[in-house]
Design a protein around this motif. Sequence first.
Motif, PDB file in Angstrom:
ATOM      1  N   ARG A   1      -3.171   9.937   7.542  1.00 14.28           N
ATOM      2  CA  ARG A   1      -2.804   9.569   6.169  1.00 14.28           C
ATOM      3  C   ARG A   1      -2.521   8.072   6.053  1.00 14.28           C
ATOM      4  O   ARG A   1      -2.914   7.437   5.071  1.00 14.28           O
ATOM      5  CB  ARG A   1      -1.592  10.389   5.711  1.00 14.28           C
ATOM      6  CG  ARG A   1      -1.917  11.857   5.426  1.00 14.28           C
ATOM      7  CD  ARG A   1      -0.779  12.545   4.710  1.00 14.28           C
ATOM      8  NE  ARG A   1       0.415  12.644   5.551  1.00 14.28           N
ATOM      9  CZ  ARG A   1       0.652  13.651   6.380  1.00 14.28           C
ATOM     10  NH1 ARG A   1      -0.230  14.638   6.494  1.00 14.28           N
ATOM     11  NH2 ARG A   1       1.762  13.690   7.095  1.00 14.28           N
TER      12      ARG A   1
ATOM     13  N   ASP B   1      -5.710   6.267   6.012  1.00 13.25           N
ATOM     14  CA  ASP B   1      -6.631   6.802   5.005  1.00 13.25           C
ATOM     15  C   ASP B   1      -7.936   7.279   5.655  1.00 13.25           C
ATOM     16  O   ASP B   1      -9.039   6.959   5.217  1.00 13.25           O
ATOM     17  CB  ASP B   1      -6.940   5.742   3.939  1.00 13.25           C
ATOM     18  CG  ASP B   1      -7.598   6.354   2.694  1.00 13.25           C
ATOM     19  OD1 ASP B   1      -7.406   7.558   2.460  1.00 13.25           O
ATOM     20  OD2 ASP B   1      -8.307   5.618   1.981  1.00 13.25           O
ATOM     21  N   SER B   2      -7.763   8.073   6.710  1.00 10.63           N
ATOM     22  CA  SER B   2      -8.916   8.596   7.438  1.00 10.63           C
ATOM     23  C   SER B   2      -8.877  10.118   7.415  1.00 10.63           C
ATOM     24  O   SER B   2      -7.834  10.716   7.115  1.00 10.63           O
ATOM     25  CB  SER B   2      -8.907   8.085   8.883  1.00 10.63           C
ATOM     26  OG  SER B   2      -7.868   8.701   9.628  1.00 10.63           O
TER      27      SER B   2
ATOM     28  N   ASP C   1       0.284   1.019   2.688  1.00  8.84           N
ATOM     29  CA  ASP C   1      -1.151   1.173   2.857  1.00  8.84           C
ATOM     30  C   ASP C   1      -1.550   0.313   4.043  1.00  8.84           C
ATOM     31  O   ASP C   1      -0.692  -0.210   4.770  1.00  8.84           O
ATOM     32  CB  ASP C   1      -1.901   0.779   1.583  1.00  8.84           C
ATOM     33  CG  ASP C   1      -1.573  -0.638   1.116  1.00  8.84           C
ATOM     34  OD1 ASP C   1      -0.934  -1.398   1.894  1.00  8.84           O
ATOM     35  OD2 ASP C   1      -1.956  -0.996  -0.005  1.00  8.84           O
ATOM     36  N   LEU C   2      -2.846   0.129   4.275  1.00 12.05           N
ATOM     37  CA  LEU C   2      -3.273  -0.633   5.442  1.00 12.05           C
ATOM     38  C   LEU C   2      -2.784  -2.074   5.368  1.00 12.05           C
ATOM     39  O   LEU C   2      -2.365  -2.651   6.380  1.00 12.05           O
ATOM     40  CB  LEU C   2      -4.796  -0.590   5.573  1.00 12.05           C
ATOM     41  CG  LEU C   2      -5.378  -1.147   6.880  1.00 12.05           C
ATOM     42  CD1 LEU C   2      -4.772  -0.448   8.085  1.00 12.05           C
ATOM     43  CD2 LEU C   2      -6.896  -1.013   6.885  1.00 12.05           C
TER      44      LEU C   2
END
Length: 312
Positions: free
Chosen positions: A55, A58-59, A295-296
């Motif tokens: 998560r 985002d994968s 997020d990333l």
Amino acid sequence: MTTRDTDWDGVRLHVVTGKGGTGKTTVAAALALALASAGRKVLLIEVEGRQGIARLFDSPPLPYDERKVAIGLGAHGSGQGGDVYALAVDPEGALLDYLEMFYNLRRTGKALTRLGVVDFATTIAPGLSDVLVTGKATEAARRRVGRRDDSHVYHAVVMDAPPTGRISRFLDVSTEVSGLAKVGPIRTHSDTVARVIRSPQTAVHFVTTLEEMPVQETLDGLADLQERTGGAIRAGGIFINMARPAMLGGADLAAAADGTLDVAELAVGQEQQRRRLVEPGTPRYELPMIPDGIDLGGLYRLAAALRDQGAA
């Protein structure tokens, strides 16, 4: 704040633990990104089956396979980083690895797992499941490229480990299983895991926020690790997550809404918690709160903060 001006020299296995809600998985991911610089490969391992790493990056859900999920933080926050791989470890997959390692029975093992042998084995041998899981992490940390190239496959392995309340037993269970299994492959495997876990190659990092309960659990976890293992398992750093601005509980949020929140008192409370975290004498690092969520981009920001403070 006490920081280090060098990284954890010689540490190949970074175990990250913390009370639920402190952002343990986020810190583990940020540490992996920070360590993966200058072409270095880092493996980020999850052991609780929550797919939290997937998560964050985002994968798709991670299989029992080492999969590249990100490029690490470049030198000084710029330039080309290394590679971050991720793996979700489960007892069944770890058992197949064990059967292949000692008996060359991976195909047979797959049939056995369908028959529920994993559940049976871990029931009659309490702790074996944790030994199998930690065994995968220690194997990855020890793994070499090949016969002609003696370098390690991974510069470091970062384990998103169980919560603070059970981390000492989780890591030290291989010693208990080794004592029960006097001879044979289980004893050999347990001894190998214990040697890595109890060596300077491993450090156990604690994640907390500046709130009373997480801080107390961190201090208790450090004390338990020392008492249970006599210092044989090395305590790493204390990672103070979401340190600024002050985190508000439900009552404080309500007070803020009606204008009665005593900000000065809140700041004093956080400083008291900081002082408590000085007591163990371990290195401390602070990570900013990212209000818009992680997020990333947020992970890279946290990784840069860890790098700046000498955690990687």
